[in-house]
Scaffold this motif. Sequence first.
Motif, PDB file in Angstrom:
ATOM      1  N   ALA A  18     -62.864 -14.291 -35.144  1.00  0.00           N
ATOM      2  CA  ALA A  18     -63.751 -13.700 -36.146  1.00  0.00           C
ATOM      3  C   ALA A  18     -64.208 -14.744 -37.156  1.00  0.00           C
ATOM      4  O   ALA A  18     -65.336 -14.693 -37.664  1.00  0.00           O
ATOM      5  N   HIS A  19     -63.340 -15.707 -37.474  1.00  0.00           N
ATOM      6  CA  HIS A  19     -63.727 -16.758 -38.416  1.00  0.00           C
ATOM      7  C   HIS A  19     -64.777 -17.706 -37.820  1.00  0.00           C
ATOM      8  O   HIS A  19     -65.417 -18.465 -38.545  1.00  0.00           O
ATOM      9  N   LEU A  20     -64.936 -17.656 -36.488  1.00  0.00           N
ATOM     10  CA  LEU A  20     -66.035 -18.377 -35.838  1.00  0.00           C
ATOM     11  C   LEU A  20     -67.267 -17.485 -35.723  1.00  0.00           C
ATOM     12  O   LEU A  20     -68.314 -17.930 -35.239  1.00  0.00           O
ATOM     13  N   GLY A  21     -67.111 -16.227 -36.110  1.00  0.00           N
ATOM     14  CA  GLY A  21     -68.205 -15.266 -35.995  1.00  0.00           C
ATOM     15  C   GLY A  21     -68.260 -14.578 -34.648  1.00  0.00           C
ATOM     16  O   GLY A  21     -69.255 -13.923 -34.321  1.00  0.00           O
ATOM     17  N   ILE A  22     -67.187 -14.685 -33.838  1.00  0.00           N
ATOM     18  CA  ILE A  22     -67.167 -14.126 -32.487  1.00  0.00           C
ATOM     19  C   ILE A  22     -66.229 -12.917 -32.428  1.00  0.00           C
ATOM     20  O   ILE A  22     -65.084 -12.996 -32.874  1.00  0.00           O
ATOM     21  N   ILE A  23     -66.717 -11.831 -31.868  1.00  0.00           N
ATOM     22  CA  ILE A  23     -65.908 -10.630 -31.698  1.00  0.00           C
ATOM     23  C   ILE A  23     -65.689 -10.369 -30.212  1.00  0.00           C
ATOM     24  O   ILE A  23     -66.648 -10.249 -29.441  1.00  0.00           O
ATOM     25  N   ALA A  24     -64.436 -10.290 -29.811  1.00  0.00           N
ATOM     26  CA  ALA A  24     -64.062  -9.929 -28.444  1.00  0.00           C
ATOM     27  C   ALA A  24     -63.453  -8.532 -28.460  1.00  0.00           C
ATOM     28  O   ALA A  24     -63.373  -7.882 -29.511  1.00  0.00           O
ATOM     29  N   SER A  25     -63.010  -8.052 -27.317  1.00  0.00           N
ATOM     30  CA  SER A  25     -62.279  -6.790 -27.245  1.00  0.00           C
ATOM     31  C   SER A  25     -60.792  -7.098 -27.179  1.00  0.00           C
ATOM     32  O   SER A  25     -60.365  -7.934 -26.358  1.00  0.00           O
ATOM     33  N   PRO A  26     -59.963  -6.445 -27.988  1.00  0.00           N
ATOM     34  CA  PRO A  26     -58.520  -6.669 -27.913  1.00  0.00           C
ATOM     35  C   PRO A  26     -57.954  -6.103 -26.620  1.00  0.00           C
ATOM     36  O   PRO A  26     -58.261  -4.968 -26.227  1.00  0.00           O
ATOM     37  N   GLY A  27     -57.138  -6.894 -25.949  1.00  0.00           N
ATOM     38  CA  GLY A  27     -56.566  -6.454 -24.675  1.00  0.00           C
ATOM     39  C   GLY A  27     -55.716  -5.210 -24.780  1.00  0.00           C
ATOM     40  O   GLY A  27     -55.532  -4.496 -23.786  1.00  0.00           O
ATOM     41  N   GLU A  28     -55.218  -4.926 -25.964  1.00  0.00           N
ATOM     42  CA  GLU A  28     -54.405  -3.720 -26.147  1.00  0.00           C
ATOM     43  C   GLU A  28     -55.181  -2.463 -25.751  1.00  0.00           C
ATOM     44  O   GLU A  28     -54.602  -1.498 -25.258  1.00  0.00           O
ATOM     45  N   PHE A  29     -56.485  -2.470 -25.952  1.00  0.00           N
ATOM     46  CA  PHE A  29     -57.307  -1.316 -25.576  1.00  0.00           C
ATOM     47  C   PHE A  29     -57.222  -1.017 -24.091  1.00  0.00           C
ATOM     48  O   PHE A  29     -57.421   0.114 -23.661  1.00  0.00           O
ATOM     49  N   TYR A  30     -56.947  -2.052 -23.291  1.00  0.00           N
ATOM     50  CA  TYR A  30     -56.941  -1.906 -21.834  1.00  0.00           C
ATOM     51  C   TYR A  30     -55.533  -1.940 -21.239  1.00  0.00           C
ATOM     52  O   TYR A  30     -55.384  -1.938 -20.019  1.00  0.00           O
ATOM     53  N   GLY A  31     -54.539  -1.998 -22.120  1.00  0.00           N
ATOM     54  CA  GLY A  31     -53.162  -1.938 -21.640  1.00  0.00           C
ATOM     55  C   GLY A  31     -52.383  -3.222 -21.720  1.00  0.00           C
ATOM     56  O   GLY A  31     -51.230  -3.268 -21.286  1.00  0.00           O
ATOM     57  N   ASP A  32     -52.961  -4.299 -22.277  1.00  0.00           N
ATOM     58  CA  ASP A  32     -52.248  -5.577 -22.347  1.00  0.00           C
ATOM     59  C   ASP A  32     -52.579  -6.295 -23.651  1.00  0.00           C
ATOM     60  O   ASP A  32     -53.629  -6.950 -23.772  1.00  0.00           O
ATOM     61  N   PRO A  33     -51.724  -6.206 -24.663  1.00  0.00           N
ATOM     62  CA  PRO A  33     -51.993  -6.824 -25.963  1.00  0.00           C
ATOM     63  C   PRO A  33     -51.900  -8.339 -25.973  1.00  0.00           C
ATOM     64  O   PRO A  33     -52.125  -8.959 -27.014  1.00  0.00           O
ATOM     65  N   THR A  34     -51.589  -8.951 -24.822  1.00  0.00           N
ATOM     66  CA  THR A  34     -51.522 -10.414 -24.761  1.00  0.00           C
ATOM     67  C   THR A  34     -52.845 -11.027 -24.301  1.00  0.00           C
ATOM     68  O   THR A  34     -52.948 -12.242 -24.158  1.00  0.00           O
TER      69      THR A  34
END
Length: 409
Positions: free
Chosen positions: A371-387
């Motif tokens: 986020a500090h680079l201005g980039i937003i990804a999807s957190p893996g926790e949403f799909y079953g893997d927080p790593t």
Amino acid sequence: MGFYRFDSPYDWNRVAPYKKIAAQADGGMIDLSVGSPVDPVPASVQQALVDSADAPNAHGYPTVAGTETLRKSVSEWFRANRGVDFKAVDADFVPTVGSKEAVALMASLLHFGPGDVIVQPAVSYPTYDIGTQLAGAKTYKAADIADVDSWRSVPGIKAVWVNSPSNPTGEVLSAEKLHGIVKAAREIGAVVLSDECYGLLTWADGENDAEDQCLDTAVSGDVDGQMDGLLPSMHQTGGYEPSPAPCMLQPDVCDGSAEGILVLYSLSKQSNMAGYRTALIAGDPELVRPMTVYRKQIGEIIAGPVQAAMAAALHDTDAVRAQHARYSKRLRQLVGGLRAAGYDAHMPQGALYVWVRAKSGDCWQDMDDLAHLGIIASPGEFYGDPTHLRFSATAPDSAIAEAAARLRR
């Protein structure tokens, strides 16, 4: 059929704080989280929508099972692109208002409920689990859905979700593995639910030596220029055109019969029609036809003009080919940037996402760093893997190029 309460980590409000941080970055936010298409709807689709705006299927109630034109188009498309002859395998289909509602309602429409178990991949699209919970059934999560020995002895199994190409991992299962799933499911009387929404979006060259060389070279310079010499076919032929992912209804997978199988397909990604809500459920007529009746009674019907647009999209193979080329280029740029930033990134076998392990080991910590680079990804926790993290290629060329540039800094 009734709705039970559900609980899910799939809550985009949890991403909002990171978007606030990203918005303050130099150049603003680049959102690579939600897989929502950004490219133009094919001209043929737009014209079909206009031409049918005052057709009988527009000012009158549309048909639930699909117009004669749409039904013919779907059948021809499956035969030409998925190796499936509906008559040969005795399959039927019903159009759906997008694929998400079909996924979310599936367990309820199949009359599953308390005491029933539905198997799904441990890392997968969250709506599989939400739909199971809405029906009051229980989810059994398998680390490898193709490892049938890991789930077929579980008591109470009524259905098995399969997603190939996978969201979020990009994995494509072979016809042999799909056949093994069908065989095991039939042995225990379970329905196979095959989500094939990314079926034509495959990248057969992924993770080979040439691709690795190209990406490693591209991360330090002009991506398009470096790739021209190493992968000329991408520009000469309009993009890679590998074979589609195997379909659960193709004869060598289903043993010539659609019995106990339902395939979901969507035009949201391959034709940029997410807002049109054009999808379908195809397979065992004993399962499809009751769903058609339910849809008629509750009004879950694709609008008439949209049915015409859907038929046009199925015939416009040039538009699909062009979109395939766009995503091929974007994925390679994204993978190159992620590698330069220290991520162990590779081209997926299919779908539109790059699935990588978080450098910190925690998706939320990496979300903050990105986020500090201005980039937003999807957190893996949403799909079953927080790593892990998921990066979507459904962003404009300029946004993907800028994200890759920021990652290389």
